[in-house]
Design an enzyme around this catalytic site. Structure first.
Site, PDB file in Angstrom:
ATOM      1  N   CYS A 129       0.818  -1.209   0.000  1.00  0.00           N
ATOM      2  CA  CYS A 129       0.000   0.000   0.000  1.00  0.00           C
ATOM      3  C   CYS A 129       0.854   1.262   0.000  1.00  0.00           C
ATOM      4  CB  CYS A 129      -0.984   0.046   1.159  1.00  0.00           C
ATOM      5  SG  CYS A 129      -2.266   1.245   0.795  1.00  0.00           S
ATOM      6  N   CYS A 138      -5.605   1.783  -4.255  1.00  0.00           N
ATOM      7  CA  CYS A 138      -5.080   2.487  -3.089  1.00  0.00           C
ATOM      8  C   CYS A 138      -6.021   3.643  -2.763  1.00  0.00           C
ATOM      9  CB  CYS A 138      -3.679   3.003  -3.435  1.00  0.00           C
ATOM     10  SG  CYS A 138      -2.782   3.559  -2.009  1.00  0.00           S
TER      11      CYS A 138
END
Ligand code: FAD
Length: 418
Positions: free
Chosen positions: A161, A340
């Site tokens: 991430c 994301c």
């Protein structure tokens, strides 16, 4: 030798989802999951824990309750792979054989690579959303901070991430600026050269950088922390490639740790030169071992390392494994999708969704949700819908909830190009 049809290494996001996808398609398959941890974590929720939106408990469940019906949980850790003989060795000395192997052990957070960090993490105003134990400390510090210097760091890529270091920063800055805490200086130190790897999302992020008055530092890599003295040391590379050391005092430090493939993967025959499991980017099959697949954070595919990627990869691996077990050619392909959700303020998100080569792969039509702009709808998705999609869709192999995957027509069925 104890043996099974499909052996899955790692019961995290990717491992459980793959087991569920396999068993949905073929109940009765002998699937075993090797996983050492009593608990399974919904790590995307840790950004929300660090901002006081989720409780930590909301991001944790018992592994036992998540093992799909029909799969067997092997409590333990894999120590070594022997792909020539189709077997793995566990740390307790057991060996398990398989017809098909799926390696999904996640990545290693290398806290120890930064001298002084491990000793002070969770104390001395040093925190990280990259841990179940420390994400609540972020929230505690953010509320308490009234003035001084707040530093947020990002290590070299790849990391899981990639947006998470700045998500923590925007949510913290949002609270501080809303409460008029204008004496707080905010610095972002990114080892890399850009704010976000896919340029379409950068303009929206830069607006928040300006609004929150964040001082951006690129090519600035955290190399040491002294918790009691409240100082962080950075190796800063200038435009000519010269490196110098810069020491900064801090009153708040949010660290994203350096990340690598787990040691037992790097040292195994499955590893590519880079240390990650060497897979084909499309089929996720190992490049050298025909009955081995790799997915999730540990694999070499150049997608964004996210749970969203694992959600799309798991059905591809399941399809391809069943084809191989049936003696058929493999046909399912993964397009590199990753996502994301960049939490730019409490209540708004820039929803980055993209595949290989930075190609935008939005899940929604633009009129409904434009991912390159901050939207409330994307926040509701992250705060309410995505955790449920994770627990009830992805981890249960309900792919209609988790989104479609792509199966290529067999080569002989492909229409000839006119
Ligand atoms: P993991 O879920 O980490 O699971 C790996 C499993 O393997 C673990 O259970 C571990 O115990 C096990 N294991 C390790 N070693 C062994 C061994 N030797 N033998 C057997 N088992 C082993 N993703 C998103 O999609 N959206 C987000 O917004 C998002 N935000 C994030 C924010 C933060 C702060 C963090 C930390 C992550 C975030 N992610 C996000 C990333 C996401 O959590 C990961 O990409 C995802 O969990 C990867 O799944 P995985 O199965 O590969 O690894």
């Amino acid at each position: 030798l104890e043996s099974c049809d499909v052996l899955i290494v790692g019961g995290g996001s990717a491992g459980i989802a793959t087991a569920a996808s396999l068993l949905r398609r073929r109940p009765g398959l002998d699937v075993r999951i090797v996983e050492p941890s009593e608990h399974h974590y919904y790590q995307p929720g840790w950004t929300m824990v660090g901002a006081g939106v989720f409780t930590p408990e909301r991001t944790r469940r018992r592994t036992e309750d998540l093992i799909p019906q029909g799969a067997q949980w092997v409590r333990g850790s894999v120590a070594a792979f022997d792909p020539i003989h189709d077997r793995v060795e566990l740390t307790d000395g057991r060996w398990i054989g398989y017809r098909m192997l799926v390696a999904a052990p996640g990545l290693k957070l290398d806290w120890g690579a930064i001298p002084g960090l491990a000793e002070t993490l969770g104390r001395n105003n040093v925190t990280s959303n990259y841990g179940y134990e420390t994400a609540p400390y972020t929230w505690k510090l953010v509320q308490a901070m009234q003035s001084g210097r707040a530093i947020f760091t990002q290590p070299p890529m790849p990391i899981k991430c990639a947006g998470a270091p700045q998500k923590a920063m925007y949510l913290s800055a949002n609270l501080w600026r809303d409460h008029g805490r204008n004496d707080i200086e905010i610095e972002f130190h990114n080892a890399g050269p850009v704010l976000f790897g896919v340029k379409d999302y950068v303009p929206a992020l830069m607006e928040y950088v300006r609004k929150y008055r964040i001082d951006l530092n690129f090519g600035s890599k955290l190399v040491a922390v002294d918790g009691p003295a409240r100082t962080a040391t950075f190796a800063v590379t200038n435009a000519d490639g010269e490196v110098s050391q810069v020491r900064r005092e801090f009153d708040f430090l949010h660290v994203c740790p350096p990340q690598t493939a787990p040691d037992f993967i790097r040292e195994s025959p499955l590893a590519a030169e880079s240390g990650w499991i060497e897979v084909d980017d499309a089929t996720l099959r190992h490049k050298r071992f025909e009955n081995v697949f790799g997915l999730g954070d540990a694999c070499s595919a150049p997608n964004a390392k996210t749970a969203a990627a694992a959600r799309k990869q798991a059905p591809v691996v399941a399809e391809n494994i069943l084809s191989l077990l049936d003696g058929q050619p493999i046909r399912a392909v993964y397009d590199g999708y990753g996502s994301c959700p960049l939490t730019v303020e409490r209540g708004k998100i820039v929803l980055a969704e993209f595949g290989y080569g930075g190609k935008l792969l939005p899940s929604f039509p633009k009129w409904m949700l434009d991912g390159t702009k901050p939207t409330r709808l994307a926040w509701h998705l992250k705060a309410q819908a995505l955790p449920e999609i994770y627990w009830l869709g992805m981890l249960r192999g309900r792919e209609w909830l988790a989104g479609p995957h792509h199966i290529e027509p067999a080569p002989q069925l492909r229409p000839a190009v006119a």
